[in-house]
Every structure is written in structure tokens, then in C-alpha cells.
Design a protein around this motif. Structure first.
Motif, PDB file in Angstrom:
ATOM      1  N   ASN A 234       2.140  34.106  37.683  1.00  7.08           N
ATOM      2  CA  ASN A 234       1.984  35.174  37.042  1.00  7.08           C
ATOM      3  C   ASN A 234       1.703  34.871  35.695  1.00  7.08           C
ATOM      4  O   ASN A 234       2.190  34.207  34.825  1.00  7.08           O
ATOM      5  CB  ASN A 234       3.192  36.106  37.253  1.00  7.08           C
ATOM      6  CG  ASN A 234       2.896  37.477  36.593  1.00  7.08           C
ATOM      7  OD1 ASN A 234       2.267  37.918  35.866  1.00  7.08           O
ATOM      8  ND2 ASN A 234       3.696  38.319  37.412  1.00  7.08           N
ATOM      9  N   THR A 235       0.538  35.452  35.259  1.00  6.54           N
ATOM     10  CA  THR A 235      -0.104  35.260  33.676  1.00  6.54           C
ATOM     11  C   THR A 235       0.591  36.024  32.883  1.00  6.54           C
ATOM     12  O   THR A 235       0.748  35.713  31.581  1.00  6.54           O
ATOM     13  CB  THR A 235      -1.591  35.594  33.583  1.00  6.54           C
ATOM     14  OG1 THR A 235      -1.526  37.067  34.164  1.00  6.54           O
ATOM     15  CG2 THR A 235      -2.419  34.642  34.606  1.00  6.54           C
ATOM     16  N   ASN A 236       1.492  37.205  33.197  1.00 11.61           N
ATOM     17  CA  ASN A 236       2.207  37.986  32.187  1.00 11.61           C
ATOM     18  C   ASN A 236       3.526  37.551  31.885  1.00 11.61           C
ATOM     19  O   ASN A 236       4.162  37.826  31.099  1.00 11.61           O
ATOM     20  CB  ASN A 236       2.315  39.406  32.911  1.00 11.61           C
ATOM     21  CG  ASN A 236       1.012  39.933  33.027  1.00 11.61           C
ATOM     22  OD1 ASN A 236       0.062  39.643  32.214  1.00 11.61           O
ATOM     23  ND2 ASN A 236       0.914  40.729  34.007  1.00 11.61           N
ATOM     24  N   TRP A 237       4.085  36.320  32.676  1.00 10.53           N
ATOM     25  CA  TRP A 237       5.269  35.867  32.435  1.00 10.53           C
ATOM     26  C   TRP A 237       5.079  34.322  31.937  1.00 10.53           C
ATOM     27  O   TRP A 237       4.167  33.638  32.337  1.00 10.53           O
ATOM     28  CB  TRP A 237       6.161  35.811  33.934  1.00 10.53           C
ATOM     29  CG  TRP A 237       6.496  37.197  34.467  1.00 10.53           C
ATOM     30  CD1 TRP A 237       6.464  38.321  33.595  1.00 10.53           C
ATOM     31  CD2 TRP A 237       6.865  37.550  35.604  1.00 10.53           C
ATOM     32  NE1 TRP A 237       6.958  39.387  34.457  1.00 10.53           N
ATOM     33  CE2 TRP A 237       6.969  38.755  35.998  1.00 10.53           C
ATOM     34  CE3 TRP A 237       6.763  36.566  36.825  1.00 10.53           C
ATOM     35  CZ2 TRP A 237       7.319  39.621  36.953  1.00 10.53           C
ATOM     36  CZ3 TRP A 237       7.308  37.464  37.900  1.00 10.53           C
ATOM     37  CH2 TRP A 237       7.478  38.758  38.081  1.00 10.53           C
ATOM     38  N   CYS A 238       6.360  33.867  31.425  1.00  3.61           N
ATOM     39  CA  CYS A 238       6.332  32.565  31.367  1.00  3.61           C
ATOM     40  C   CYS A 238       7.981  32.011  31.493  1.00  3.61           C
ATOM     41  O   CYS A 238       8.746  32.788  31.557  1.00  3.61           O
ATOM     42  CB  CYS A 238       5.907  32.300  29.824  1.00  3.61           C
ATOM     43  SG  CYS A 238       7.131  32.810  28.533  1.00  3.61           S
ATOM     44  N   MET A 239       8.126  30.789  31.701  1.00  2.39           N
ATOM     45  CA  MET A 239       9.619  30.139  31.686  1.00  2.39           C
ATOM     46  C   MET A 239      10.259  30.288  30.437  1.00  2.39           C
ATOM     47  O   MET A 239       9.947  30.313  29.481  1.00  2.39           O
ATOM     48  CB  MET A 239       9.596  28.763  32.069  1.00  2.39           C
ATOM     49  CG  MET A 239       8.835  28.415  33.562  1.00  2.39           C
ATOM     50  SD  MET A 239       9.881  29.028  34.917  1.00  2.39           S
ATOM     51  CE  MET A 239      11.254  27.882  34.840  1.00  2.39           C
ATOM     52  N   GLN A 240      11.542  30.652  30.620  1.00  2.00           N
ATOM     53  CA  GLN A 240      12.475  30.851  29.340  1.00  2.00           C
ATOM     54  C   GLN A 240      12.823  29.321  29.165  1.00  2.00           C
ATOM     55  O   GLN A 240      12.820  28.433  29.819  1.00  2.00           O
ATOM     56  CB  GLN A 240      13.715  31.372  29.879  1.00  2.00           C
ATOM     57  CG  GLN A 240      14.591  32.034  28.701  1.00  2.00           C
ATOM     58  CD  GLN A 240      14.021  32.985  27.951  1.00  2.00           C
ATOM     59  OE1 GLN A 240      13.592  32.703  26.826  1.00  2.00           O
ATOM     60  NE2 GLN A 240      14.179  34.194  28.400  1.00  2.00           N
ATOM     61  N   SER A 241      13.100  29.150  27.829  1.00  2.00           N
ATOM     62  CA  SER A 241      13.241  27.703  27.340  1.00  2.00           C
ATOM     63  C   SER A 241      14.702  27.488  27.579  1.00  2.00           C
ATOM     64  O   SER A 241      15.572  28.307  27.726  1.00  2.00           O
ATOM     65  CB  SER A 241      12.991  27.723  25.955  1.00  2.00           C
ATOM     66  OG  SER A 241      14.048  28.481  25.010  1.00  2.00           O
ATOM     67  N   LEU A 242      14.891  26.036  27.387  1.00  2.00           N
ATOM     68  CA  LEU A 242      16.245  25.561  27.627  1.00  2.00           C
ATOM     69  C   LEU A 242      17.189  26.038  26.635  1.00  2.00           C
ATOM     70  O   LEU A 242      18.181  26.378  26.734  1.00  2.00           O
ATOM     71  CB  LEU A 242      16.172  24.044  27.887  1.00  2.00           C
ATOM     72  CG  LEU A 242      17.467  23.386  27.975  1.00  2.00           C
ATOM     73  CD1 LEU A 242      18.286  23.898  29.210  1.00  2.00           C
ATOM     74  CD2 LEU A 242      17.281  21.831  27.987  1.00  2.00           C
ATOM     75  N   TRP A 243      16.485  25.795  25.509  1.00  2.00           N
ATOM     76  CA  TRP A 243      17.416  26.247  24.273  1.00  2.00           C
ATOM     77  C   TRP A 243      17.870  27.695  24.154  1.00  2.00           C
ATOM     78  O   TRP A 243      18.823  27.775  23.817  1.00  2.00           O
ATOM     79  CB  TRP A 243      16.437  25.963  22.713  1.00  2.00           C
ATOM     80  CG  TRP A 243      16.343  24.586  22.726  1.00  2.00           C
ATOM     81  CD1 TRP A 243      15.158  23.994  22.852  1.00  2.00           C
ATOM     82  CD2 TRP A 243      17.404  23.726  22.404  1.00  2.00           C
ATOM     83  NE1 TRP A 243      15.345  22.571  22.553  1.00  2.00           N
ATOM     84  CE2 TRP A 243      16.572  22.469  22.254  1.00  2.00           C
ATOM     85  CE3 TRP A 243      18.692  23.850  22.122  1.00  2.00           C
ATOM     86  CZ2 TRP A 243      17.308  21.320  21.877  1.00  2.00           C
ATOM     87  CZ3 TRP A 243      19.499  22.400  22.012  1.00  2.00           C
ATOM     88  CH2 TRP A 243      18.524  21.380  21.721  1.00  2.00           C
ATOM     89  N   ASN A 244      17.017  28.522  24.628  1.00  2.00           N
ATOM     90  CA  ASN A 244      17.630  29.946  25.034  1.00  2.00           C
ATOM     91  C   ASN A 244      18.557  30.013  25.905  1.00  2.00           C
ATOM     92  O   ASN A 244      19.679  30.838  25.584  1.00  2.00           O
ATOM     93  CB  ASN A 244      16.222  30.769  25.489  1.00  2.00           C
ATOM     94  CG  ASN A 244      16.730  32.308  25.485  1.00  2.00           C
ATOM     95  OD1 ASN A 244      17.192  32.657  26.351  1.00  2.00           O
ATOM     96  ND2 ASN A 244      16.164  33.074  24.617  1.00  2.00           N
ATOM     97  N   ILE A 245      18.940  29.207  26.854  1.00  2.00           N
ATOM     98  CA  ILE A 245      19.929  29.235  27.879  1.00  2.00           C
ATOM     99  C   ILE A 245      20.961  28.781  27.075  1.00  2.00           C
ATOM    100  O   ILE A 245      21.859  29.373  27.052  1.00  2.00           O
ATOM    101  CB  ILE A 245      19.635  28.460  29.101  1.00  2.00           C
ATOM    102  CG1 ILE A 245      18.133  29.252  29.846  1.00  2.00           C
ATOM    103  CG2 ILE A 245      20.744  28.204  29.959  1.00  2.00           C
ATOM    104  CD1 ILE A 245      17.650  28.304  31.134  1.00  2.00           C
TER     105      ILE A 245
END
Length: 135
Positions: free
Chosen positions: A104-115
């Protein structure tokens, strides 16, 4: 100037599983809620908060009422594994898989630092709850 709009960050099911296992059920609620919010599924987001809050209260009560002879292995590893597994199931069945997020071009993976940052923020209150349960 060519502006590239970054996609809406979404947690993958494995990010939710490991974040929940490492940081507790409050982090689980946040990760699931945030995904539903970012996917514009606001009814499901409210349901996660409602039923998740009930789950956290029941879990803390059960742990408080558990016998003192219960192994710390059960409280420290087995119980978190099972609610992390439940979070994995919810995220794979009601949210997007890693393949869906990348497609999906509207989404991206959340970063590890955010987790790590948000997980740590939610681990602190859960740690206080667990200290009250253990003592």
C-alpha cells in the motif's frame, strides 16, 4: 520542488507481538489502537480501548489473586506470551500484514525506535501495577 509524502506509519503484526511481549498489555492496547486509528477504523479503535481496558483490569486482578506459590515463569513469560499471541491474532485478522503494508502506497512500516519509546512509556505504569501485584 518534488515533495514526497511519507505514508501513514502502521505496526506490522510481528512488531505488535514483540512489542506486546516485551512491554506489556498497555503497550498492546496502544499498538492495536494506533493501527486502527491510522487505518481510519475508528469503531474498532474504540472497541480495542473498551475491551482492552477490561482485559487489563481482569489480568491484574487475576495476577493479584494468584497463589504466591505460582512460579514467576508463569507470570513473567507464559502469561505475556499468550496475550501477545492474542494481539498477533487480532492484528493479522483485523489489520494489515507486513506484505499489505509494503504493497500500500499510503502506509509505511513503523520504526523500531517508535516501538521501543512508546513501549517503554507504557511499561512504566504496568511495572507499577506488577509491583503492587507481586508484593
Amino acid at each position: 520542488m518534488n515533495m514526497i509524502k511519507a505514508g501513514v506509519p502502521i505496526y506490522s503484526p510481528l512488531q505488535i507481538f514483540f512489542g506486546t511481549f516485551c512491554f506489556g498489555p498497555l503497550a498492546m492496547l496502544y499498538f492495536l489502537w494506533k493501527n486502527f486509528q491510522n487505518m481510519q477504523l475508528f469503531t474498532e479503535a474504540r472497541k480495542v480501548m473498551f475491551y482492552g481496558s477490561i482485559f487489563v483490569v481482569v489480568l491484574a486482578t487475576c495476577l493479584k489473586l494468584s497463589p504466591s506459590s505460582m512460579s514467576s515463569l508463569i507470570i513473567g513469560l507464559i502469561v505475556p506470551f499468550f496475550y501477545s499471541l492474542a494481539a498477533l491474532q487480532i492484528s493479522t485478522s483485523m489489520q494489515a500484514t507486513k506484505k499489505d503494508i509494503k504493497a500500500n502506497t499510503n502506509w509505511c512500516m513503523q520504526s523500531l525506535w517508535n516501538i521501543i519509546i512508546f513501549g517503554s512509556l507504557f511499561y512504566v505504569p504496568w511495572g507499577f501495577v506488577m509491583l503492587g501485584v507481586i508484593s
